[in-house]
Scaffold this active site. Structure first.
Site, PDB file in Angstrom:
ATOM      1  N   GLY A  33       0.820  -1.210   0.000  1.00 39.94           N
ATOM      2  CA  GLY A  33       0.000   0.000   0.000  1.00 39.94           C
ATOM      3  C   GLY A  33       0.849   1.254   0.000  1.00 39.94           C
ATOM      4  O   GLY A  33       2.058   1.201  -0.218  1.00 39.94           O
ATOM      5  N   ASN A  34       0.203   2.390   0.216  1.00 41.50           N
ATOM      6  CA  ASN A  34       0.929   3.661   0.287  1.00 41.50           C
ATOM      7  C   ASN A  34       0.289   4.553   1.342  1.00 41.50           C
ATOM      8  O   ASN A  34      -0.735   4.209   1.919  1.00 41.50           O
ATOM      9  CB  ASN A  34       0.968   4.331  -1.094  1.00 41.50           C
ATOM     10  N   ARG A  35       0.893   5.704   1.582  1.00 39.39           N
ATOM     11  CA  ARG A  35       0.510   6.550   2.710  1.00 39.39           C
ATOM     12  C   ARG A  35      -0.582   7.561   2.410  1.00 39.39           C
ATOM     13  O   ARG A  35      -0.843   8.443   3.226  1.00 39.39           O
ATOM     14  CB  ARG A  35       1.736   7.319   3.211  1.00 39.39           C
TER      15      ARG A  35
END
Ligand code: CTP
Ligand code: CA
Length: 251
Positions: A33-35
């Site tokens: 995933g990412n932030r």
């Protein structure tokens, strides 16, 4: 925040906003995933509703309350985000890709949870995800080539045969986002051209800015026009600058 006092300059416009960050499954319990928090996309959706638009918000893994008046579609992966955005953009006037879409996904998704053993773990092989923004730009370019004289770049112009101007299989105005750490303007201009979009919002990353914070500083690059700087401030400021430029392009 108070959303009163905005112009109703997007009334009757159908707008799609993607927000958040995609998750690419490794196995049933793990993902890459990412932030991205979704705050900027949600600010875009709220302000567009306040300016009169009919908004579909495609939200990838966002933990924020649904913006009042927007219709929210929840997705997880880039493939699901692509399906939802393409479905919603059929008949839309504007698409804004504020979501952080994973560039890559694991080439295989394990059906069962990966177990550890004494052996070293297997590497995770990655494969490319489709570029949704570039796909929207390409659809519009092809449709434009089919109905417009070659001399006319035709942004915002439709075949007279369309049932209603601004309602077709591709959006009239396409907006992308980019987080660049260096050579912001040069990288941004190249990305704007490569993706075939009208506006590209380049976030100035670092310095604790952007991810998960309510404030943002950005430069909005405009195809065929001068860039617009948005000073550090609430994400609604970036959103309103985008809608000002979108409204001007819609005419
Ligand atoms: N985007 C997309 N589909 C992808 C990747 C990105 O639609 N598979 C969109 C994002 O929503 C954003 C824009 O493209 O609006 C730019 O994303 P960015 O990551 O900055 O650009 P990339 O082309 O992926 O280039 P890179 O990450 O290598 O800088
Ligand atoms: Ca990327």
């Amino acid at each position: 925040r108070v959303l009163r006092g905005r112009p109703r300059d997007l009334a009757g416009r159908k707008i799609v906003v993607s927000a958040g960050g995609t998750r690419e499954a490794i196995d049933p319990v793990r993902y890459i995933g990412n932030r991205s928090s979704g705050l900027q996309g949600y600010a875009l959706a709220r302000t567009a509703v306040a300016r009169g638009a009919e908004v579909t918000l495609v939200a990838a893994n966002v933990v924020l309350p649904d913006p009042a008046g927007a219709s929210v579609v929840r997705v997880e992966s880039a493939a699901q985000l692509r399906e939802a955005v393409l479905a919603a953009s059929d008949g839309a006037d504007v698409v804004v890709m504020a979501a952080a879409v994973a560039d890559f996904r694991p080439a295989t998704r394990h059906d069962a949870k990966i177990k550890k053993s004494d052996a070293e773990p297997e590497p995770i092989h990655l494969t490319k995800n489709p570029d949704i923004l570039a796909e929207l730009g390409e659809r519009r370019r092809q449709a434009g080539d089919a109905v417009l004289p070659a001399s006319d770049p035709g942004l915002g112009v439709r075949d007279a045969g369309d049932a209603r101007p601004g309602r077709g299989a591709y959006p009239l105005v396409i907006v992308g986002f980019a987080a660049e750490t260096h050579d912001v303007l040069a990288n941004g201009q190249a990305k704007l051209a490569r993706k075939g979009c009208d506006l590209l919002v380049v976030n100035r990353v670092g310095e604790g800015l952007v991810f998960g914070t309510p404030d943002n500083a950005a430069t909005v690059l405009v195809a065929g026009g001068e860039p617009v700087d948005v000073p550090l401030g609430p994400k609604e400021d970036v959103a309103d600058t985008v809608w000002d430029l979108v409204a001007a392009r819609l005419g």
